[in-house]
Write a protein that holds these residues in place. Structure first.
Motif, mmCIF file in Angstrom:
data_model
loop_
_atom_site.group_PDB
_atom_site.id
_atom_site.type_symbol
_atom_site.label_atom_id
_atom_site.label_comp_id
_atom_site.label_asym_id
_atom_site.label_seq_id
_atom_site.Cartn_x
_atom_site.Cartn_y
_atom_site.Cartn_z
ATOM 1 N N SER A 45 32.892 23.273 6.246
ATOM 2 C CA SER A 45 31.459 23.582 6.249
ATOM 3 C C SER A 45 30.624 22.354 6.633
ATOM 4 N N LYS A 46 31.198 21.162 6.508
ATOM 5 C CA LYS A 46 30.483 19.927 6.850
ATOM 6 C C LYS A 46 30.569 19.605 8.346
ATOM 7 N N ARG A 48 29.796 19.981 12.071
ATOM 8 C CA ARG A 48 28.685 20.531 12.836
ATOM 9 C C ARG A 48 29.167 20.972 14.206
ATOM 10 N N ALA A 49 28.923 22.206 14.533
ATOM 11 C CA ALA A 49 29.291 22.741 15.846
ATOM 12 C C ALA A 49 28.629 21.894 16.927
ATOM 13 N N THR A 51 29.752 18.951 17.829
ATOM 14 C CA THR A 51 30.246 17.574 17.707
ATOM 15 C C THR A 51 31.730 17.572 18.028
ATOM 16 N N TRP A 56 35.574 13.524 14.311
ATOM 17 C CA TRP A 56 35.365 13.931 12.925
ATOM 18 C C TRP A 56 36.671 13.816 12.136
#
Length: 167
Positions: A45-46, A48-49, A51, A56
């Protein structure tokens, strides 16, 4: 599987490669990959689409490696580390004897670098991230990353030249 899971699966070979730089043992490297994937899935959930999933995930892996490194330092004060008799060997099916010896020498030389240089070398030279991307993963300015990378390269060249490793 959705796009996130598919991307994570496609990223596994690169995560394994980075983990082998950050961890001296193959089992430890595999454990690091597993923990990274578990944490990535748990923290989905952390993400970000839009990126980069690789940056990440590399950041997650680096943070786990740092945390475990600190814990291992405390543990090493109590328990003695491995000796030379328990040194690891590369997978025999990967290359001929000379290439394996050179690969092990390179791996040992990278692992011997200070952490800041080791992480810069791993992200830029091994994983192929741009300087800007690697600086973002490491949380440092691009100039700092460049400096660490230059020092790491120089150290690797000196170490490997002294050992007669070419190529």
């Amino acid at each position: 599987m959705d796009d996130f899971q598919t991307g994570l699966v496609e990223l596994l070979p690169r995560l394994r490669r980075l983990a082998r730089v950050l961890r001296s043992g193959d089992a430890d490297a595999q454990d690091l990959v597993q923990k990274t994937v578990e944490r990535a899935l748990a923290g989905r959930s952390k993400f970000r689409a839009g990126t980069r999933l690789d940056s990440w995930a590399f950041t997650i892996m680096r943070r786990i490696a740092i945390d475990e490194g600190r814990s291992a330092q405390r543990w090493d004060r109590v328990v003695s580390p491995e000796n030379e008799a328990t040194a690891r060997v590369a997978d025999a099916g990967q290359a001929d004897e000379d290439l394996r010896a050179d690969a092990l020498a390179v791996r040992r030389a990278i692992q011997a670098l200070p952490d800041d240089q080791k992480h810069a070398v791993a992200l830029v030279l091994v994983e192929g991230l741009s300087y800007a991307e690697a600086a973002h993963v490491l949380g440092v300015p691009a100039g700092t990353l460049t400096s660490r990378l230059v020092r790491g390269r120089q150290s690797l060249i000196q170490t490997l030249s002294a050992q007669g490793v070419t190529g």
